[in-house]
Design a protein around this motif. Structure first.
Motif, short mmCIF file in Angstrom:
data_model
loop_
_atom_site.label_atom_id
_atom_site.label_comp_id
_atom_site.label_asym_id
_atom_site.label_seq_id
_atom_site.Cartn_x
_atom_site.Cartn_y
_atom_site.Cartn_z
N PRO A 141 0.81 -1.23 0.00
CA PRO A 141 0.00 0.00 0.00
C PRO A 141 0.85 1.28 0.00
O PRO A 141 0.50 2.25 -0.67
N ASP A 142 1.96 1.25 0.75
CA ASP A 142 2.83 2.43 0.78
C ASP A 142 3.46 2.67 -0.59
O ASP A 142 3.60 3.82 -1.03
N ILE A 143 3.86 1.59 -1.25
CA ILE A 143 4.44 1.72 -2.58
C ILE A 143 3.43 2.32 -3.54
O ILE A 143 3.75 3.24 -4.30
N GLU A 144 2.21 1.83 -3.50
CA GLU A 144 1.17 2.34 -4.39
C GLU A 144 0.88 3.81 -4.11
O GLU A 144 0.67 4.60 -5.04
N HIS A 145 0.90 4.17 -2.85
CA HIS A 145 0.62 5.56 -2.50
C HIS A 145 1.72 6.48 -3.00
O HIS A 145 1.45 7.54 -3.57
N ARG A 146 2.96 6.08 -2.81
CA ARG A 146 4.08 6.90 -3.27
C ARG A 146 4.12 6.97 -4.79
O ARG A 146 4.46 8.00 -5.36
N LEU A 147 3.77 5.87 -5.43
CA LEU A 147 3.73 5.86 -6.89
C LEU A 147 2.67 6.82 -7.41
O LEU A 147 2.91 7.61 -8.33
N SER A 148 1.48 6.77 -6.81
CA SER A 148 0.41 7.69 -7.20
C SER A 148 0.82 9.13 -7.00
O SER A 148 0.58 10.00 -7.86
N PHE A 149 1.49 9.40 -5.89
CA PHE A 149 1.94 10.77 -5.59
C PHE A 149 2.94 11.24 -6.63
O PHE A 149 2.88 12.38 -7.10
N ARG A 150 3.90 10.38 -7.00
CA ARG A 150 4.91 10.77 -7.98
C ARG A 150 4.28 11.09 -9.33
O ARG A 150 4.65 12.06 -9.99
N ILE A 151 3.32 10.28 -9.75
CA ILE A 151 2.67 10.52 -11.04
C ILE A 151 1.88 11.83 -11.00
O ILE A 151 1.88 12.60 -11.97
#
Length: 281
Positions: A141-151
């Motif tokens: 979940p943390d990876i997905e959240h950081r990925l969404s934020f970067r995009i």
């Protein structure tokens, strides 16, 4: 007031710099402005709002005659809304929302990187692999959240009106690194070529043949403000982001960028290099 954002902290720091240049203590400044010393401290800490009229009054009492700086500071006070990044503040280190806020308001952006593709130019697959390799292991979940934020951060390059001018200088080492495997690496290189065709984006490479050059040991990110005094350097370090805005620091990194420019390929040569690297995959 909620905890001040990075932009609010920067505004307060600039008020403090004006006061210190005037040779005034916070108590003396309060007496000139007809307010308590505590209110001066709260303004300089970004904890209370300041109107554009108050900014001009402060500048007058501090004998600041730089009209461009005064207007830029006044403009900062008029933007009271909080952006999309605020919804991420509880789930991410404060430095990341502060970075998105800085990029959103920047007049232009410059990156110089050695080992990685700059975040604003990363594909989803490339960024996903970077987060998977974090030294402090991140949960899915943390990876997905950081990925969404970067995009979401990348939106500054895709705005229909006034996309942010952006220059990226990327070392050949980062271009050759097969992050995520050959297919993901090829997709990343293709994305760089596509982005480099946009009028507001300049992509340049540094080859191994350039040898050592100033700043080669770090990734440097530079956000231009409306006036040079409001520029910001941010460094992506092992312990997190560091934001620099002292006059001497800004001068140092402007000089570094000038010297990095001198050893970089032209945009046309860079596209040729990337095309050759794609054919090698």
């Amino acid at each position: 007031m909620r905890n001040p954002t990075g932009r609010q902290l920067r505004f307060g720091a600039e008020l403090r710099k004006l006061r210190e240049r005037a040779g005034l203590s916070s108590t003396e400044a309060g007496q000139l402005l007809g307010i308590k010393q505590a209110q001066v401290s709260n303004m300089e800490a970004g904890r209370v709002g300041v109107s554009p009229e108050r900014v001009r009054t402060i500048a007058c009492h501090y004998d600041c005659s730089d009209k461009a700086l005064i207007e830029a500071l006044s403009e900062m006070t008029s933007e009271r809304t909080r952006g999309w990044w605020e919804q991420h503040r509880e789930l991410l280190p404060d430095a990341l929302p502060d970075l998105a806020e800085l990029e959103h308001h920047a007049q232009s952006l410059r990156d110089a990187t050695t080992a990685r593709i700059p975040g604003l130019l990363q594909t989803r697959e490339y960024a996903l692999e970077i987060f998977r390799q974090a030294v402090t292991e991140l949960s899915p979940p943390d990876i997905e959240h950081r990925l969404s934020f970067r995009i979401k951060r990348q939106a500054v390059l895709f705005r229909e009106e006034d996309p942010t001018p952006y220059e990226a200088i990327v070392h050949e080492a980062a271009l050759r690194m097969k992050v995520g495997g050959p297919t993901a690496a090829r997709q990343q290189l293709k994305h760089l070529l596509d982005m480099s065709e946009r009028d507001h984006i300049t992509l340049r490479a540094i080859t191994f043949e350039a040898g050592a050059y100033p700043g080669s040991g770090q990734s440097i990110h530079y956000a231009h403000g409306p006036v040079p005094q409001l520029d910001t350097v941010y460094l992506d370090q092992a312990h997190g982001l560091a934001f620099l805005d002292a006059e001497a620091q800004l001068h140092k990194y402007r000089t570094l960028f000038d010297r990095i420019d001198a050893v970089s390929l032209s945009p046309e040569e860079t596209r040729s290099l990337i095309g050759n690297l794609m054919r090698e995959l």
